[in-house]
Every structure is written in structure tokens, then in C-alpha cells.
Design a protein around this motif. Structure first.
Motif, PDB file in Angstrom:
ATOM      1  N   LYS A  30     -86.153 -72.906 -13.347  1.00 23.40           N
ATOM      2  CA  LYS A  30     -86.342 -73.273 -14.749  1.00 23.40           C
ATOM      3  C   LYS A  30     -86.950 -74.666 -14.870  1.00 23.40           C
ATOM      4  O   LYS A  30     -87.814 -74.912 -15.724  1.00 23.40           O
ATOM      5  N   TYR A  31     -86.527 -75.564 -14.003  1.00 27.28           N
ATOM      6  CA  TYR A  31     -87.020 -76.945 -14.014  1.00 27.28           C
ATOM      7  C   TYR A  31     -88.540 -76.980 -13.818  1.00 27.28           C
ATOM      8  O   TYR A  31     -89.259 -77.686 -14.538  1.00 27.28           O
ATOM      9  N   PHE A  32     -89.035 -76.218 -12.867  1.00 30.88           N
ATOM     10  CA  PHE A  32     -90.466 -76.217 -12.605  1.00 30.88           C
ATOM     11  C   PHE A  32     -91.251 -75.407 -13.643  1.00 30.88           C
ATOM     12  O   PHE A  32     -92.391 -75.755 -13.978  1.00 30.88           O
ATOM     13  N   ARG A  33     -90.662 -74.341 -14.143  1.00 34.17           N
ATOM     14  CA  ARG A  33     -91.353 -73.544 -15.159  1.00 34.17           C
ATOM     15  C   ARG A  33     -91.618 -74.347 -16.433  1.00 34.17           C
ATOM     16  O   ARG A  33     -92.563 -74.053 -17.174  1.00 34.17           O
ATOM     17  N   ASN A  34     -90.794 -75.313 -16.685  1.00 33.29           N
ATOM     18  CA  ASN A  34     -90.938 -76.116 -17.904  1.00 33.29           C
ATOM     19  C   ASN A  34     -92.002 -77.205 -17.787  1.00 33.29           C
ATOM     20  O   ASN A  34     -92.271 -77.916 -18.763  1.00 33.29           O
ATOM     21  N   GLN A  35     -92.601 -77.343 -16.605  1.00 29.18           N
ATOM     22  CA  GLN A  35     -93.605 -78.390 -16.425  1.00 29.18           C
ATOM     23  C   GLN A  35     -94.950 -77.948 -17.012  1.00 29.18           C
ATOM     24  O   GLN A  35     -95.298 -76.761 -16.999  1.00 29.18           O
TER      25      GLN A  35
ATOM     26  N   GLY B 187     -98.559 -76.879 -17.538  1.00 26.79           N
ATOM     27  CA  GLY B 187     -99.573 -76.203 -16.731  1.00 26.79           C
ATOM     28  C   GLY B 187     -99.035 -75.200 -15.737  1.00 26.79           C
ATOM     29  O   GLY B 187     -99.802 -74.466 -15.116  1.00 26.79           O
ATOM     30  N   VAL B 188     -97.716 -75.135 -15.559  1.00 23.43           N
ATOM     31  CA  VAL B 188     -97.120 -74.195 -14.600  1.00 23.43           C
ATOM     32  C   VAL B 188     -96.992 -72.825 -15.257  1.00 23.43           C
ATOM     33  O   VAL B 188     -96.395 -72.685 -16.331  1.00 23.43           O
ATOM     34  N   THR B 189     -97.539 -71.794 -14.615  1.00 22.22           N
ATOM     35  CA  THR B 189     -97.521 -70.443 -15.181  1.00 22.22           C
ATOM     36  C   THR B 189     -96.608 -69.490 -14.422  1.00 22.22           C
ATOM     37  O   THR B 189     -96.221 -68.455 -14.956  1.00 22.22           O
ATOM     38  N   ASP B 190     -96.289 -69.796 -13.176  1.00 23.09           N
ATOM     39  CA  ASP B 190     -95.451 -68.893 -12.391  1.00 23.09           C
ATOM     40  C   ASP B 190     -94.742 -69.695 -11.304  1.00 23.09           C
ATOM     41  O   ASP B 190     -95.317 -70.626 -10.729  1.00 23.09           O
ATOM     42  N   VAL B 191     -93.500 -69.338 -11.036  1.00 20.89           N
ATOM     43  CA  VAL B 191     -92.707 -70.010 -10.003  1.00 20.89           C
ATOM     44  C   VAL B 191     -91.910 -68.965  -9.241  1.00 20.89           C
ATOM     45  O   VAL B 191     -91.294 -68.085  -9.857  1.00 20.89           O
ATOM     46  N   VAL B 192     -91.944 -69.044  -7.916  1.00 19.92           N
ATOM     47  CA  VAL B 192     -91.114 -68.177  -7.078  1.00 19.92           C
ATOM     48  C   VAL B 192     -90.364 -69.068  -6.088  1.00 19.92           C
ATOM     49  O   VAL B 192     -90.981 -69.842  -5.353  1.00 19.92           O
ATOM     50  N   VAL B 193     -89.058 -68.958  -6.085  1.00 16.39           N
ATOM     51  CA  VAL B 193     -88.225 -69.721  -5.157  1.00 16.39           C
ATOM     52  C   VAL B 193     -87.928 -68.832  -3.948  1.00 16.39           C
ATOM     53  O   VAL B 193     -87.431 -67.716  -4.098  1.00 16.39           O
ATOM     54  N   VAL B 194     -88.241 -69.326  -2.752  1.00 16.60           N
ATOM     55  CA  VAL B 194     -87.959 -68.593  -1.516  1.00 16.60           C
ATOM     56  C   VAL B 194     -87.005 -69.459  -0.696  1.00 16.60           C
ATOM     57  O   VAL B 194     -87.419 -70.358   0.026  1.00 16.60           O
ATOM     58  N   ARG B 195     -85.726 -69.172  -0.826  1.00 15.27           N
ATOM     59  CA  ARG B 195     -84.711 -70.049  -0.239  1.00 15.27           C
ATOM     60  C   ARG B 195     -84.714 -70.036   1.285  1.00 15.27           C
ATOM     61  O   ARG B 195     -84.436 -71.049   1.915  1.00 15.27           O
ATOM     62  N   GLU B 196     -85.045 -68.881   1.896  1.00 15.79           N
ATOM     63  CA  GLU B 196     -85.051 -68.824   3.361  1.00 15.79           C
ATOM     64  C   GLU B 196     -86.160 -69.680   3.959  1.00 15.79           C
ATOM     65  O   GLU B 196     -86.085 -70.065   5.124  1.00 15.79           O
ATOM     66  N   GLU B 197     -87.195 -69.976   3.170  1.00 23.03           N
ATOM     67  CA  GLU B 197     -88.266 -70.872   3.625  1.00 23.03           C
ATOM     68  C   GLU B 197     -88.039 -72.295   3.145  1.00 23.03           C
ATOM     69  O   GLU B 197     -88.810 -73.200   3.482  1.00 23.03           O
TER      70      GLU B 197
ATOM     71  N   LYS C 198     -87.755 -86.224  -7.688  1.00 24.21           N
ATOM     72  CA  LYS C 198     -86.828 -86.634  -8.743  1.00 24.21           C
ATOM     73  C   LYS C 198     -85.673 -85.651  -8.863  1.00 24.21           C
ATOM     74  O   LYS C 198     -84.517 -86.017  -9.059  1.00 24.21           O
ATOM     75  N   PHE C 199     -86.028 -84.363  -8.761  1.00 28.52           N
ATOM     76  CA  PHE C 199     -84.992 -83.321  -8.849  1.00 28.52           C
ATOM     77  C   PHE C 199     -83.989 -83.462  -7.706  1.00 28.52           C
ATOM     78  O   PHE C 199     -82.779 -83.339  -7.895  1.00 28.52           O
ATOM     79  N   THR C 200     -84.519 -83.744  -6.504  1.00 30.42           N
ATOM     80  CA  THR C 200     -83.650 -83.917  -5.347  1.00 30.42           C
ATOM     81  C   THR C 200     -82.754 -85.133  -5.513  1.00 30.42           C
ATOM     82  O   THR C 200     -81.581 -85.135  -5.177  1.00 30.42           O
TER      83      THR C 200
END
Length: 459
Positions: free
Chosen positions: A413-418, A420-430, A453-455
Motif C-alpha cells: 500500500k505504501y508504494f502504491r500510493n506514490q 506515478g506508480v501503477t502496479d506493485v508486486v511484493v515477492v517476499r522470498e526474493e 525511509k520505510f525501513t
């Protein structure tokens, strides 16, 4: 220290793999302008078998393209590259020692079996950092066009002076040189970074095939290479009928290619910066149809033949830049590597069809019929291209995060709200996120700062 500056290891990887890719492509392209003319002197040769000799390279590429991609993930990319080059070299030797068309067909089939493109891109991904990967891949992309132009000139020159056997012998030497470069110059790494921007993911294949916008692009690259291979069946004969000796063909190809490179750049800039890719794309397909009609009606008029060739190669080189860009824009986040692999497979399907179909038509009805068939294919492509929509002007980015950040439920959600961002996929194993973003609104650097900043907030 400038973190965006390529390290010595990254430069070695980029240049080493770029040279390997270029030498292999040089070997493949040098055959195209000469096999129709000089291949007819081989034992058992006819127009249909010449077409098969051209197209079978693409057929074996199609068979091994995706499987070799998976195998390289298991055994290592560099060993697979060396193995593929050895197979390619062996195929070149078989063709060099053969005096029959069947030996050439076998050699070409073996050449195509030595698939290394996916492994090259994956190894490049392992050896370069995210912020420098685009630059490294651009070096390989630029080499494609330069190699094509050189091959169009060298192929006729070498074959006229020394014969088809020596041409394949030189290709084997280029393969051997590539193997030496792979062993001595390209860095070795024991770390494999699973990067969905460069690697095939099995779970992504179905989704890519079900994406009708990607299917239209794949159909386009298939059509483009059908036209390319079919043209190389007929063009040498047509140029020769205009009283130009086979030795001089290389000059015609070189001049038209150099002019096309110069003319392509403004169109690429216009399409990307003004965001009119759809308009340029449809216009290109229309020009392809016109080029084929001109070639069909050129008969023995050299300058008309040159005009038709010039139009074709301008559009061909422009499309070779636009189509991969469209794949990058249209592929969903985290699916680019798989989408590019299927795109490459579609390209080689076109190579296989173009050589075989062009050879058969040429044998049955002559060069004019080949160009008429190509014009019909271009017209069909034009009709389909008119249904295409303007692509989203976004880039695919992969950002590596800390272990704590990647587990946070609010990350996507944090990145989707930025902006120009249109799509975000989180791949936790990577420990990564894949983002589609309009870089005119938000750059990679800005997203990386946001990730930091998020970290920091979590600490």
C-alpha cells in the motif's frame, strides 16, 4: 563514491557478454544474404530446402529457448552459455565440412540448438546491480543493430572470395573466440539472484499467454521476422537480376542499413518522448506493406529495389527497438522476464515460418510471389495493430528491501500510493518488490529513498 557508476566487475560482465552475444549474432546474420545465392550450388539444393536451411535455425531455437532458460537456473548461467556456444560451434563446423544442402540444414539446426540469450541476460542480472542493469543491457541491445549491419557486408564479401564453406568455418572461429571470452573475461559467480525482470517464472507463463495486449506484440515480432526471412529468400535473386554481382550485394545491404540507423533515431525519440508509440507503430506496419509492394513491382530496376529495401530496413530497425519497449511497458510487474522469453520464442517462430514458407513460395512461384505474400502478412498485421491501445508509459523496476521491511503488511500500500506508480508486486522470498512506474513522475532514485525511509520507520 558514485553508486550509479559501474564497477570494474560490472563493466567486464557487460562488455564480455555483449561481445559474446555480438559474435554469435554476427555468425548467424552473415549467412542470410548469401545462402540463397551460393547455397543453390550445393548438392541436392532447391529453393524449398534453402528456405528450410534458413528457417530451421529458428525452429530449434523455439524448441530449446524456454527449457534452456530453466536449465541455466539449475546448473548455472555461465556453464550453460559455454555449452550453448560449443553446440553452436559444432553446428558451424558441420556446415563448413558439408557440400550438400542437408549438411547445411543439419549444421543450422545445431547452431539454433545452442540457445544462450536467456542465460546471457540472467548472468548479466547476477553480475550487475539494479541501478546499472539497464545500462548493461543497453550495451547488448545496441550491439544487435551494429552487428546486423556488419554481417550484411561481411557475409557477401567472404562468401564471394572464399566460398560458403569458409564462411561457416569463420563462424566456427567466432564461436571459439566467444568460448574463450566466456571462460577468461566474463566473471564467474556462485550467487544466483532470482530476478523476475530477467528470468522465466513458471507460474507467470499462463498469465503472459492470457494477456491479449502482449499477444498482439508477440504476433508483431513473429510477423516482422517472417518478413525478414522471406525477404532474404527473394532479395538476392532480385538484386542479381538487376545486373548486380553477388560480390556487390554487401555494399547495398550496408548502405541501406547505415541510412536506416540514422533515420530510426528521431522516430524513437519522438515515439518515446512525445508518447506516440501507437501512432508510430501503426505507421511502421503500413510502410512495411508499401515496401513489399514496391519490391514486388521493382522487377529489374535497381533503384526501385533499393527504395523498397531502404523502407523495409528503416522500419525493421525501428520495430526492433519499439517492440521490446512495448513488452516492458505492457508486462505486469514481476512478469517482464517471462514476457521477454515468450517474445523471443515468438521471434524465432517467425524465423522458422519465414524461411520455410518463403523458400516454398519462391520455388513454386518466384520472387514476386514472395513479396506479395509478405504484403498480405503486413496487411493482416496492420489490421491487428489498429486495434492496439496506447501503451502505459511506465518502466519496470525491482527494489531490494530489508528483511524487516519486506514482511510489513503495509509495504504494498505504501508504494502504491506514490506518484506515478501503477502496479506493485511484493515477492517476499526474493526480499524484493517489483514496481511499474512512470519515471517522469517518480524516478528509481526517489523510490529507493522511499524504501530507505520505510525501513527506517520500522527500526
Amino acid at each position: 563514491m558514485n553508486d550509479n557508476k559501474m564497477t570494474s566487475l560490472e563493466l567486464r560482465a557487460a562488455w564480455g557478454l555483449g561481445i559474446i552475444f555480438s559474435l554469435r549474432m554476427l555468425g548467424m546474420f552473415m549467412v542470410l544474404p548469401v545462402i540463397t545465392t551460393y547455397g543453390m550450388a550445393l548438392n541436392g539444393a532447391n529453393e524449398v530446402l534453402i528456405g528450410i536451411a534458413i528457417g530451421i535455425y529458428g525452429f530449434t531455437q523455439v524448441i530449446f529457448q524456454i527449457p534452456f532458460g530453466f536449465i541455466s537456473d539449475r546448473i548455472g548461467h555461465k556453464p550453460l552459455i559455454i555449452f550453448g556456444l560449443i553446440v553452436f560451434m559444432f553446428g558451424s563446423i558441420v556446415a563448413a565440412l558439408s557440400n550438400s544442402i542437408w549438411g547445411i540444414i543439419l549444421g543450422r539446426a545445431l547452431q539454433g540448438s545452442g540457445v544462450i540469450a536467456a542465460a546471457v541476460m540472467a548472468l548479466l542480472s547476477d553480475l550487475t546491480r539494479e541501478q546499472n542493469r539497464t545500462k548493461a543491457m543497453a550495451l547488448i541491445g545496441i550491439s544487435f543493430g551494429i552487428t546486423f549491419a556488419i554481417a550484411m557486408f561481411l557475409g557477401p564479401m567472404i562468401t564471394h572470395s572464399f566460398g560458403l564453406n569458409i564462411l561457416f568455418g569463420n563462424i566456427a572461429i567466432l564461436a571459439l573466440l566467444s568460448i574463450i571470452i566466456a571462460i577468461t573475461i566474463v566473471p564467474t559467480t556462485n550467487t544466483h539472484i532470482l530476478n523476475r525482470e530477467a528470468s522465466i517464472v513458471k507460474s507467470s507463463i499462463t498469465k503472459v499467454f492470457n494477456n491479449y495486449r502482449l499477444l498482439k506484440i508477440n504476433f508483431g515480432i513473429m510477423c516482422l521476422h517472417i518478413l525478414l526471412m522471406s525477404n532474404f529468400i527473394a532479395l538476392p535473386h532480385v538484386i542479381e537480376s538487376a545486373k548486380l554481382s553477388p560480390k556487390q550485394h554487401g555494399y547495398i545491404y550496408l548502405i541501406t542499413m547505415l541510412i536506416s540507423f540514422a533515420m530510426v533515431v528521431p522516430f524513437i525519440i519522438y515515439a518515446e518522448t512525445k508518447r506516440h508509440i501507437r501512432q508510430v507503430f501503426i505507421s511502421c506496419v503500413a510502410v512495411l506493406c508499401i515496401a513489399e509492394i514496391i519490391l514486388c513491382n521493382a522487377r529489374q530496376h535497381l533503384w526501385i529495389i533499393i527504395i523498397g529495401m531502404q523502407l523495409f530496413f528503416i522500419v525493421f530497425n525501428l520495430m526492433e527497438a519499439i517492440l521490446p519497449s512495448l513488452i516492458s511497458k505492457e508486462s505486469p510487474a514481476s512478469y517482464k522476464g517471462t514476457a521477454m522469453s515468450i517474445y523471443s520464442t515468438s521471434q524465432f517462430i517467425g524465423t522458422a515460418i519465414g524461411g520455410s514458407l518463403g523458400g516454398w513460395i519462391f520455388g513454386v512461384a518466384g520472387a514476386e510471389a514472395v513479396f506479395i505474400n509478405n504484403a498480405i502478412i503486413a496487411l493482416l498485421w496492420f489490421a491487428i495493430s489498429c486495434t492496439m491501445q496506447e501503451p502505459p508509459y511506465v518502466s519496470s523496476l525491482r527494489i531490494v528491501l530489508s528483511a524487516a521491511a519486506i514482511k510489513d503488511v503495509n509495504l504494498e500500500k505504501y508504494f502504491r500510493n506514490q506518484l506515478g506508480v501503477t502496479d506493485v508486486v511484493v515477492v517476499r522470498e526474493e526480499q524484493s518488490i517489483y514496481v511499474k512506474v512512470d519515471t517522469k513522475q517518480t524516478t528509481r532514485h526517489q523510490l529507493e529513498q522511499l524504501a530507505n525511509k520505510f525501513t527506517t520507520k520500522l527500526q
